[in-house]
Design an enzyme around this catalytic site. Structure first.
Site, PDB file in Angstrom:
ATOM      1  N   HIS A  20      47.350  36.340  37.054  1.00 30.25           N
ATOM      2  CA  HIS A  20      46.121  36.287  36.268  1.00 30.25           C
ATOM      3  C   HIS A  20      45.890  34.834  35.858  1.00 30.25           C
ATOM      4  O   HIS A  20      46.839  34.063  35.730  1.00 30.25           O
ATOM      5  CB  HIS A  20      46.237  37.200  35.045  1.00 30.25           C
ATOM      6  CG  HIS A  20      46.072  38.649  35.384  1.00 30.25           C
ATOM      7  ND1 HIS A  20      45.181  39.472  34.754  1.00 30.25           N
ATOM      8  CD2 HIS A  20      46.699  39.424  36.308  1.00 30.25           C
ATOM      9  CE1 HIS A  20      45.249  40.694  35.270  1.00 30.25           C
ATOM     10  NE2 HIS A  20      46.175  40.687  36.219  1.00 30.25           N
TER      11      HIS A  20
ATOM     12  N   CYS B 101      41.582  40.746  30.921  1.00 26.76           N
ATOM     13  CA  CYS B 101      42.980  41.030  30.580  1.00 26.76           C
ATOM     14  C   CYS B 101      42.973  41.595  29.171  1.00 26.76           C
ATOM     15  O   CYS B 101      42.741  40.859  28.217  1.00 26.76           O
ATOM     16  CB  CYS B 101      43.803  39.747  30.670  1.00 26.76           C
ATOM     17  SG  CYS B 101      45.513  40.031  30.269  1.00 26.76           S
TER      18      CYS B 101
ATOM     19  N   ARG C 256      39.626  48.176  42.280  1.00 25.15           N
ATOM     20  CA  ARG C 256      40.409  49.001  41.348  1.00 25.15           C
ATOM     21  C   ARG C 256      40.819  48.199  40.116  1.00 25.15           C
ATOM     22  O   ARG C 256      40.281  48.366  39.032  1.00 25.15           O
ATOM     23  CB  ARG C 256      41.646  49.555  42.082  1.00 25.15           C
ATOM     24  CG  ARG C 256      42.293  50.773  41.391  1.00 25.15           C
ATOM     25  CD  ARG C 256      43.105  50.491  40.161  1.00 25.15           C
ATOM     26  NE  ARG C 256      44.254  49.607  40.370  1.00 25.15           N
ATOM     27  CZ  ARG C 256      45.021  49.157  39.376  1.00 25.15           C
ATOM     28  NH1 ARG C 256      44.766  49.492  38.119  1.00 25.15           N
ATOM     29  NH2 ARG C 256      46.027  48.350  39.626  1.00 25.15           N
ATOM     30  N   ASP C 257      41.712  47.261  40.274  1.00 21.33           N
ATOM     31  CA  ASP C 257      42.246  46.513  39.132  1.00 21.33           C
ATOM     32  C   ASP C 257      41.147  45.700  38.448  1.00 21.33           C
ATOM     33  O   ASP C 257      41.171  45.512  37.238  1.00 21.33           O
ATOM     34  CB  ASP C 257      43.366  45.581  39.624  1.00 21.33           C
ATOM     35  CG  ASP C 257      44.238  45.080  38.483  1.00 21.33           C
ATOM     36  OD1 ASP C 257      44.266  45.745  37.430  1.00 21.33           O
ATOM     37  OD2 ASP C 257      44.876  44.034  38.637  1.00 21.33           O
TER      38      ASP C 257
ATOM     39  N   HIS D 132      51.208  38.560  41.899  1.00 20.43           N
ATOM     40  CA  HIS D 132      49.957  39.065  41.308  1.00 20.43           C
ATOM     41  C   HIS D 132      49.713  38.236  40.041  1.00 20.43           C
ATOM     42  O   HIS D 132      50.326  38.483  39.007  1.00 20.43           O
ATOM     43  CB  HIS D 132      50.124  40.554  40.974  1.00 20.43           C
ATOM     44  CG  HIS D 132      48.915  41.199  40.359  1.00 20.43           C
ATOM     45  ND1 HIS D 132      48.223  42.215  40.976  1.00 20.43           N
ATOM     46  CD2 HIS D 132      48.273  40.980  39.184  1.00 20.43           C
ATOM     47  CE1 HIS D 132      47.213  42.593  40.194  1.00 20.43           C
ATOM     48  NE2 HIS D 132      47.237  41.845  39.096  1.00 20.43           N
TER      49      HIS D 132
ATOM     50  N   ASN E 239      42.241  38.648  36.929  1.00 22.10           N
ATOM     51  CA  ASN E 239      42.901  38.298  38.182  1.00 22.10           C
ATOM     52  C   ASN E 239      42.360  36.998  38.768  1.00 22.10           C
ATOM     53  O   ASN E 239      41.191  36.682  38.616  1.00 22.10           O
ATOM     54  CB  ASN E 239      42.655  39.408  39.209  1.00 22.10           C
ATOM     55  CG  ASN E 239      43.231  40.731  38.772  1.00 22.10           C
ATOM     56  OD1 ASN E 239      44.426  40.911  38.741  1.00 22.10           O
ATOM     57  ND2 ASN E 239      42.365  41.669  38.406  1.00 22.10           N
TER      58      ASN E 239
END
Length: 306
Positions: A213, A244, A19-20, A211, A253
């Site tokens: 990055h 990003c 997803r992300d 979470h 990520n």
């Protein structure tokens, strides 16, 4: 590294690549490739996979196949398949798709909230009241995600009090888990510990997740810093999927393979098979026609081929 600090013995890794990670890809990724990716990740031993997003296809065309993906994946018992749900329409779609967890989101940065969704933080979170209530009524897990908790592309620094405020609001909505996200990847270890400690004053530390990055190459260091203060849930993306959009040319990520390699070295149990994840990472990188962004994944794959 302080050898006197006891690190968690078990860590939960939430895989967000399907997803992300994929939502930032410009070229369309067909449903069958997403299904294959989720199936590979399920067989690797993840207990939580972010598999879908029920947002308007106008805004995120890459996620238009979410219902198809959720209908066709091989579901493993005990695995939670999560979906991002921005409103009641998204919630209804997630419910129909048999998502085990719905994810709501807000920003810790007032400037980011205004610039992106044209309303204040308080207003944005109030909009999720219906979704939160419905999730509880239907027995679904509810996860809250807080973006820009360590820095914002518009306002720069984000005060600890602002993060704490949003954590409190998410807690009051009934979230089971709350993600503290470094959306633009600017955090460093000491700052990470300060933010996590402050968040833990508002919400049980066992339900907080990191979470991170890897924009500035600090993600693994920040994960280690989080472990030192007792955080035991982390998000990562297979093959480092996901750019990003707010930091030009940045990676996205932190790569799952790199996080698993770190955990293995620390003797922390994840229940996940690194070799299967490496295969999944090579599979999706090959489909996308580029080398994966995971250093550990690429090193292990090269060693095998050697």
């Amino acid at each position: 590294m302080n050898s006197n600090i006891a690190l968690p013995k078990h860590v939960k890794i939430v895989e967000v690549g399907p997803r992300d990670g994929l939502q930032n890809e410009k070229e369309s990724v067909p449903a069958e490739v997403k299904i294959e990716l989720v199936n590979r990740l399920s067989s690797a031993g993840f207990r939580n996979i972010e598999a879908a997003s029920f947002v308007s296809p106008k805004w995120v065309p890459q996620m238009a196949t979410s219902a198809e993906v959720m209908a066709a994946i091989e579901r493993h018992p005990g695995v939670v398949y999560s979906a991002l749900t921005p409103n009641m329409q998204g919630f209804d779609a997630a419910l129909a798709a048999k998502a085990g967890e719905v994810v709501i989101f807000g920003s810790a940065s007032e400037a980011f909230s205004q610039k992106n969704i044209n309303c204040s933080i308080a207003e944005s979170i109030a909009r999720f009241e219906g979704v939160a209530k419905a999730a509880k009524q239907h027995g679904l897990r509810l996860r809250g995600s807080i973006s820009c908790a360590f820095g914002c592309p518009y306002q720069g620094e984000v005060p600890l009090a602002a993060v704490a405020d949003v954590v409190g609001r998410m807690r009051d909505l009934g979230c089971d888990e709350i993600d503290i996200a470094d959306t633009i990847g600017v955090a460093t270890p000491r700052q990470t510990q300060a933010v996590m400690r402050r968040a833990a004053q508002e919400f049980a530390i066992g339900g907080l997740s990191g979470h991170f990055h890897d924009t500035y190459g600090q993600a693994l260091a920040n994960i280690y810093a989080s472990l030192e203060v007792g955080i035991a849930i982390f998000h990562s993306s297979v093959s480092g999927l996901g750019g990003c959009p707010y930091a030009k040319g940045a990676t996205g990520n932190v790569a799952t393979e790199d996080v698993l390699y770190l955990m293995q070295g620390l003797g922390i149990e994840t229940g996940i098979d690194l070799d299967i994840v490496v295969d999944a990472g090579q599979f999706i990188a090959q489909f996308l026609g580029r080398k994966g962004a995971s250093r550990a994944g690429n090193a292990i794959a090269a060693k095998r081929a050697g």
